[in-house]
Design a protein around this motif. Structure first.
Motif, PDB file in Angstrom:
ATOM      1  N   ALA A 178     105.877 -22.302 -82.018  1.00 16.42           N
ATOM      2  CA  ALA A 178     106.529 -21.138 -82.618  1.00 16.42           C
ATOM      3  C   ALA A 178     106.278 -21.097 -84.123  1.00 16.42           C
ATOM      4  CB  ALA A 178     108.028 -21.165 -82.324  1.00 16.42           C
ATOM      5  N   LYS A 179     106.330 -22.267 -84.750  1.00 12.06           N
ATOM      6  CA  LYS A 179     106.059 -22.338 -86.194  1.00 12.06           C
ATOM      7  C   LYS A 179     104.623 -21.911 -86.483  1.00 12.06           C
ATOM      8  CE  LYS A 179     109.239 -26.076 -87.380  1.00 12.06           C
ATOM      9  NZ  LYS A 179     109.324 -27.474 -87.796  1.00 12.06           N
ATOM     10  N   GLU A 180     103.675 -22.401 -85.663  1.00 13.94           N
ATOM     11  CA  GLU A 180     102.266 -22.060 -85.847  1.00 13.94           C
ATOM     12  C   GLU A 180     102.028 -20.566 -85.655  1.00 13.94           C
ATOM     13  OE1 GLU A 180     100.035 -24.645 -83.255  1.00 13.94           O
ATOM     14  OE2 GLU A 180     100.477 -26.417 -84.476  1.00 13.94           O
ATOM     15  N   ARG A 181     102.680 -19.964 -84.650  1.00 15.51           N
ATOM     16  CA  ARG A 181     102.569 -18.522 -84.415  1.00 15.51           C
ATOM     17  C   ARG A 181     103.071 -17.745 -85.626  1.00 15.51           C
ATOM     18  NH1 ARG A 181     104.376 -19.597 -79.137  1.00 15.51           N
ATOM     19  NH2 ARG A 181     106.511 -19.063 -79.732  1.00 15.51           N
ATOM     20  N   ARG A 182     104.200 -18.182 -86.177  1.00 17.60           N
ATOM     21  CA  ARG A 182     104.791 -17.509 -87.334  1.00 17.60           C
ATOM     22  C   ARG A 182     103.844 -17.579 -88.540  1.00 17.60           C
ATOM     23  NH1 ARG A 182     107.997 -20.670 -89.837  1.00 17.60           N
ATOM     24  NH2 ARG A 182     108.063 -20.083 -92.009  1.00 17.60           N
ATOM     25  N   ILE A 183     103.311 -18.777 -88.800  1.00 19.50           N
ATOM     26  CA  ILE A 183     102.392 -18.963 -89.939  1.00 19.50           C
ATOM     27  C   ILE A 183     101.131 -18.132 -89.723  1.00 19.50           C
ATOM     28  CG2 ILE A 183     101.008 -20.649 -91.246  1.00 19.50           C
ATOM     29  CD1 ILE A 183     104.045 -20.905 -91.659  1.00 19.50           C
ATOM     30  N   GLY A 184     100.590 -18.140 -88.488  1.00 18.22           N
ATOM     31  CA  GLY A 184      99.390 -17.347 -88.165  1.00 18.22           C
ATOM     32  C   GLY A 184      99.633 -15.865 -88.405  1.00 18.22           C
ATOM     33  N   GLN A 185     100.789 -15.363 -88.002  1.00 19.46           N
ATOM     34  CA  GLN A 185     101.146 -13.951 -88.193  1.00 19.46           C
ATOM     35  C   GLN A 185     101.244 -13.627 -89.679  1.00 19.46           C
ATOM     36  OE1 GLN A 185     101.362 -11.475 -85.951  1.00 19.46           O
ATOM     37  NE2 GLN A 185     101.808 -10.064 -87.606  1.00 19.46           N
ATOM     38  N   LYS A 186     101.839 -14.539 -90.437  1.00 21.63           N
ATOM     39  CA  LYS A 186     101.961 -14.333 -91.888  1.00 21.63           C
ATOM     40  C   LYS A 186     100.572 -14.262 -92.542  1.00 21.63           C
ATOM     41  CE  LYS A 186     105.212 -16.681 -94.143  1.00 21.63           C
ATOM     42  NZ  LYS A 186     106.492 -16.213 -94.647  1.00 21.63           N
ATOM     43  N   LYS A 187      99.647 -15.130 -92.087  1.00 21.65           N
ATOM     44  CA  LYS A 187      98.293 -15.135 -92.643  1.00 21.65           C
ATOM     45  C   LYS A 187      97.566 -13.840 -92.317  1.00 21.65           C
ATOM     46  CE  LYS A 187      97.532 -20.074 -92.989  1.00 21.65           C
ATOM     47  NZ  LYS A 187      96.881 -21.260 -92.430  1.00 21.65           N
ATOM     48  N   ARG A 188      97.713 -13.358 -91.075  1.00 20.45           N
ATOM     49  CA  ARG A 188      97.081 -12.098 -90.674  1.00 20.45           C
ATOM     50  C   ARG A 188      97.624 -10.940 -91.516  1.00 20.45           C
ATOM     51  NH1 ARG A 188      97.172 -14.554 -85.740  1.00 20.45           N
ATOM     52  NH2 ARG A 188      99.203 -13.729 -85.140  1.00 20.45           N
ATOM     53  N   GLN A 189      98.926 -10.908 -91.704  1.00 18.84           N
ATOM     54  CA  GLN A 189      99.566  -9.854 -92.499  1.00 18.84           C
ATOM     55  C   GLN A 189      99.073  -9.911 -93.955  1.00 18.84           C
ATOM     56  OE1 GLN A 189     101.460  -7.569 -90.989  1.00 18.84           O
ATOM     57  NE2 GLN A 189     101.784  -6.433 -92.873  1.00 18.84           N
ATOM     58  N   SER A 190      98.930 -11.132 -94.457  1.00 15.13           N
ATOM     59  CA  SER A 190      98.445 -11.327 -95.827  1.00 15.13           C
ATOM     60  C   SER A 190      97.016 -10.792 -95.980  1.00 15.13           C
ATOM     61  CB  SER A 190      98.492 -12.804 -96.192  1.00 15.13           C
ATOM     62  OG  SER A 190      97.879 -13.032 -97.423  1.00 15.13           O
ATOM     63  N   GLU A 191      96.160 -11.063 -94.983  1.00 16.58           N
ATOM     64  CA  GLU A 191      94.773 -10.587 -95.013  1.00 16.58           C
ATOM     65  C   GLU A 191      94.733  -9.057 -94.970  1.00 16.58           C
ATOM     66  OE1 GLU A 191      92.840 -12.593 -91.773  1.00 16.58           O
ATOM     67  OE2 GLU A 191      93.043 -14.550 -92.745  1.00 16.58           O
ATOM     68  N   ILE A 192      95.581  -8.457 -94.178  1.00 15.79           N
ATOM     69  CA  ILE A 192      95.645  -6.991 -94.085  1.00 15.79           C
ATOM     70  C   ILE A 192      96.007  -6.416 -95.446  1.00 15.79           C
ATOM     71  CG2 ILE A 192      97.013  -5.076 -93.139  1.00 15.79           C
ATOM     72  CD1 ILE A 192      97.208  -6.746 -90.517  1.00 15.79           C
ATOM     73  N   LYS A 193      97.023  -7.002 -96.093  1.00 13.00           N
ATOM     74  CA  LYS A 193      97.461  -6.497 -97.397  1.00 13.00           C
ATOM     75  C   LYS A 193      96.406  -6.756 -98.471  1.00 13.00           C
ATOM     76  CE  LYS A 193     102.375  -6.291 -96.695  1.00 13.00           C
ATOM     77  NZ  LYS A 193     103.607  -6.224 -97.427  1.00 13.00           N
ATOM     78  N   THR A 194      95.716  -7.903 -98.388  1.00 13.23           N
ATOM     79  CA  THR A 194      94.647  -8.205 -99.349  1.00 13.23           C
ATOM     80  C   THR A 194      93.539  -7.171 -99.224  1.00 13.23           C
ATOM     81  OG1 THR A 194      95.151 -10.557 -99.139  1.00 13.23           O
ATOM     82  CG2 THR A 194      93.050 -10.005-100.157  1.00 13.23           C
ATOM     83  N   GLY A 195      93.241  -6.738 -98.012  1.00 15.50           N
ATOM     84  CA  GLY A 195      92.211  -5.725 -97.757  1.00 15.50           C
ATOM     85  C   GLY A 195      92.562  -4.366 -98.331  1.00 15.50           C
ATOM     86  N   ARG A 196      93.811  -4.114 -98.621  1.00 15.56           N
ATOM     87  CA  ARG A 196      94.252  -2.833 -99.155  1.00 15.56           C
ATOM     88  C   ARG A 196      94.140  -2.770-100.689  1.00 15.56           C
ATOM     89  NH1 ARG A 196      99.894  -2.625 -95.891  1.00 15.56           N
ATOM     90  NH2 ARG A 196      99.052  -2.324 -93.817  1.00 15.56           N
ATOM     91  N   ARG A 197      93.928  -3.917-101.311  1.00 15.24           N
ATOM     92  CA  ARG A 197      93.850  -3.958-102.776  1.00 15.24           C
ATOM     93  C   ARG A 197      92.646  -3.169-103.291  1.00 15.24           C
ATOM     94  NH1 ARG A 197      94.851 -10.314-103.801  1.00 15.24           N
ATOM     95  NH2 ARG A 197      97.029 -10.379-103.174  1.00 15.24           N
ATOM     96  N   ARG A 198      92.721  -2.780-104.571  1.00 14.45           N
ATOM     97  CA  ARG A 198      91.593  -2.096-105.206  1.00 14.45           C
ATOM     98  C   ARG A 198      90.447  -3.069-105.431  1.00 14.45           C
ATOM     99  NH1 ARG A 198      93.543   2.052-109.876  1.00 14.45           N
ATOM    100  NH2 ARG A 198      94.538   3.400-108.359  1.00 14.45           N
ATOM    101  N   VAL A 199      89.262  -2.545-105.236  1.00  8.97           N
ATOM    102  CA  VAL A 199      88.078  -3.385-105.450  1.00  8.97           C
ATOM    103  C   VAL A 199      87.702  -3.300-106.910  1.00  8.97           C
ATOM    104  CG1 VAL A 199      85.664  -3.762-104.763  1.00  8.97           C
ATOM    105  CG2 VAL A 199      87.322  -2.864-103.116  1.00  8.97           C
ATOM    106  N   LYS A 200      87.393  -4.462-107.540  1.00  7.66           N
ATOM    107  CA  LYS A 200      86.991  -4.485-108.947  1.00  7.66           C
ATOM    108  C   LYS A 200      85.579  -3.931-109.079  1.00  7.66           C
ATOM    109  CE  LYS A 200      89.977  -8.222-110.392  1.00  7.66           C
ATOM    110  NZ  LYS A 200      90.058  -9.585-110.904  1.00  7.66           N
ATOM    111  N   GLY A 201      85.253  -3.405-110.251  1.00  5.35           N
ATOM    112  CA  GLY A 201      83.963  -2.744-110.486  1.00  5.35           C
ATOM    113  C   GLY A 201      82.748  -3.634-110.357  1.00  5.35           C
ATOM    114  N   ASP A 202      82.869  -4.950-110.690  1.00  4.63           N
ATOM    115  CA  ASP A 202      81.693  -5.817-110.676  1.00  4.63           C
ATOM    116  C   ASP A 202      81.410  -6.407-109.289  1.00  4.63           C
ATOM    117  OD1 ASP A 202      83.118  -8.889-112.086  1.00  4.63           O
ATOM    118  OD2 ASP A 202      84.007  -7.345-110.809  1.00  4.63           O
ATOM    119  N   GLU A 203      82.242  -6.238-108.310  1.00  2.00           N
ATOM    120  CA  GLU A 203      81.999  -6.833-106.978  1.00  2.00           C
ATOM    121  C   GLU A 203      81.234  -5.916-106.064  1.00  2.00           C
ATOM    122  OE1 GLU A 203      85.507  -8.387-105.177  1.00  2.00           O
ATOM    123  OE2 GLU A 203      86.045  -9.477-106.948  1.00  2.00           O
TER     124      GLU A 203
END
Length: 134
Positions: A109-134
């Motif tokens: 259950a702990k591993e499932r919770r951590i995995g879900q948090k990581k997936r959610q974090s990746e989704i939110k990271t993908g929504r960030r603005r992309v910097k001009g030099d990348e």
């Protein structure tokens, strides 16, 4: 545990309110039941304490439990309803509460919770603005 309350309940009748035409104005169908917890011979001292604590909002200063019924068209049916309601209240209050057993979340259950948090974090990271030099 079944307690025979009817011997110790004091009944009082009055006219019911609401619909019913002429019948409402002349027939006393509403029933109020009064049960003195402190003076009851049916209950032990321990049961009286439990009832006074758990039913505090429904008991007056003299230790009397008051229940009213005016749902039925006859006095007898309302009287039976008062006895039923009072019995249910007392029985529910005297019922032993189960103790809560403290538990811990499993490793999976702990591993499932951590995995879900990581997936959610990746989704939110993908929504960030992309910097001009990348």
């Amino acid at each position: 545990m079944k307690i025979e309350l009817t011997k110790e309940i004091i009944f009082r009748t009055a006219r019911s309110g609401g619909k019913g035409g002429q019948n409402v104005n002349k027939v006393e169908t509403m029933v109020e039941g009064y049960f003195s917890i402190r003076d009851s011979a049916l209950l032990t001292a321990e049961q009286k304490e439990v009832l006074e604590r758990k039913l505090a909002s429904r008991i007056n200063s003299e230790g009397v439990l008051q229940v009213r019924s005016q749902v039925h068209r006859t006095q007898l049916a309302n009287k039976e309803e008062v006895v039923r309601k009072m019995g249910a209240l007392i029985e529910a209050a005297l019922k032993k509460e189960k103790k809560r057993v403290a538990t811990k979340p499993s490793k999976a259950a702990k591993e499932r919770r951590i995995g879900q948090k990581k997936r959610q974090s990746e989704i939110k990271t993908g929504r960030r603005r992309v910097k001009g030099d990348e």
